[in-house]
Design an enzyme around this catalytic site. Structure first.
Site: not given
Ligand SMILES: [Zn+2]
Length: 397
Positions: A85, A150, A372
């Protein structure tokens, strides 16, 4: 001895070179398939197709939807873990290449999840293939484990992969981005919920109640003070931060009867659950409140409930441990230099394997600081080199 090692590395290099374009186009495909936490089904189908094409000995999709490719059946079990994910894209306009484009420019594969961690995932799938082709898994059973969920439930997917499938690996390699360095541990983390009790009353007669938020203020002050104390400590320190406040009142004209504080606590490997719990009790002091460890509940794409009990201990592996020594040996052979082991500053699925007492280490393709973020990328060369490292490692254990 030395000569044999060099030949082996050259064989791996050649074998990886021969499949390099397939490996990279697989990594691009993975980036193009969206796989938000709990929605990894399409990615699983794509990984299964590749594992079958590469003649894996066995491919398992388990109850929660993890996919595990197996190579070999020897007595020493080695598991490579990559989560499937990725976090959301809330800033698509800031991406030069589309977040799911899988574009390659200047040797960088762009897209959400490229570094975190589809580049590494692709490298492990091909490493399994190379191991089989060159007989590098002799005496070993290799699990290429691709886990669900995760990002929001660190450790829960891998925990289920290990427990539900009865896997008892001797060694676990967490393949999160390390830009081809060896990661020997990271801090743990916990989410505490502090429930402050008050008495609700009409807003026009507050003296009849006991405002839970006012009472929480004393605790908040102590959390802030402790947080500052930790911030002043040298690196690899714990941290504490208030991350959310909730209160319950009958209406905006009512004094809140309860207030909940959420506290993020980063945990050093030497700290115990009891000691951190005692710290939270001390923060509450004489305020009428209690605390619990937050349980995060989610659902996997297969419909299974996933529960993350949010106390995740930190872990570290000693440099003398056979797994660390094996990784250092593989590193020297692939990169021709001395490894510079370091610690990750984020949490990983390693919390699950370490909690089960399985020796765990980290190594992966990709640049962690781009994870991210907008314009996340993974150097293409990292994927190729990581594949070589992963393929060579079993021989060193
Ligand atoms: Zn990661």
């Amino acid at each position: 001895m030395m000569k044999g090692m060099i030949v082996m590395n050259r064989q791996v290099q050649e074998a990886v070179g021969a499949v390099e374009s397939e490996l990279i186009s697989f990594a691009r495909d993975l980036v193009r398939i969206k796989s938000r936490t709990g929605r990894e089904a399409d990615l699983v189908a794509r990984i299964r197709r590749e594992m079958e094409k590469l003649a894996y000995d066995e491919v398992i999709v388990d109850k929660v939807g993890n996919i595990i490719g197996v190579i070999g059946n020897g007595p020493v079990h080695l598991l490579y873990d990559s989560h499937m994910d990725h976090v959301a894209v809330n800033d698509a306009e800031e991406w030069v290449h589309g977040p799911y484009s899988g574009d390659i420019e200047d040797g960088k594969l762009y897209g959400r999840g490229a570094s975190d961690m589809k580049g590494s995932l692709a490298a492990t799938v091909y490493a399994g293939h190379i191991m089989k082709k060159l007989g590098l898994a002799a005496g070993k059973t290799i699990y290429i484990c691709c886990t669900v969920m995760e990002e929001d439930f660190d450790g829960a997917g891998l925990h289920r992969a290990l427990v539900d499938n009865g896997l008892k690996p001797d060694y676990v390699v967490i393949c999160e981005p390390s830009h081809l360095n060896i990661a020997v541990g990271h801090l743990g983390r916990a989410i505490y919920k502090i429930n402050v009790k008050g008495v609700s009353a009409h807003g026009a007669a507050p003296e009849k109640g006991d405002n839970a938020v006012y009472k929480a203020a004393a605790i908040i002050g102590r959390i802030e003070e402790l947080g500052r104390k930790y911030m002043a400590m040298p690196p690899e320190r714990p941290s504490i931060a208030l991350t959310k406040i909730e209160s319950v009142s009958a209406s905006l004209n009512a004094v809140p009867g309860s207030c909940t504080l959420y506290v993020d606590r980063r945990i050093c490997p030497h700290e115990t659950e009891e000691a951190v719990g005692a710290e939270i009790t001390a923060l509450i002091g004489d305020v009428d409140a209690d605390w619990e460890i937050h349980d995060a509940v989610g659902q996997s794409y297969t419909g299974e409930e996933i529960v993350l009990h949010s106390y995740l201990p930190g872990w570290e592996i000693g440099h003398e441990h056979p797994l660390a020594q094996g990784c250092f040996a593989a590193y020297r052979e692939v990169f021709g230099g001395e490894p510079r082991p370091y610690k990750w500053n984020f949490s990983t699925n390693g919390v699950a394997s370490a909690k089960l007492g399985i020796p765990t280490i980290g190594f992966g393709a990709g640049v962690e600081k781009t994870a991210h973020m907008a314009n996340e990328y993974c150097p293409v060369e990292d994927i190729v080199q990581a594949c070589r490292f992963f393929a060579l490692l079993p021989q060193k254990l």
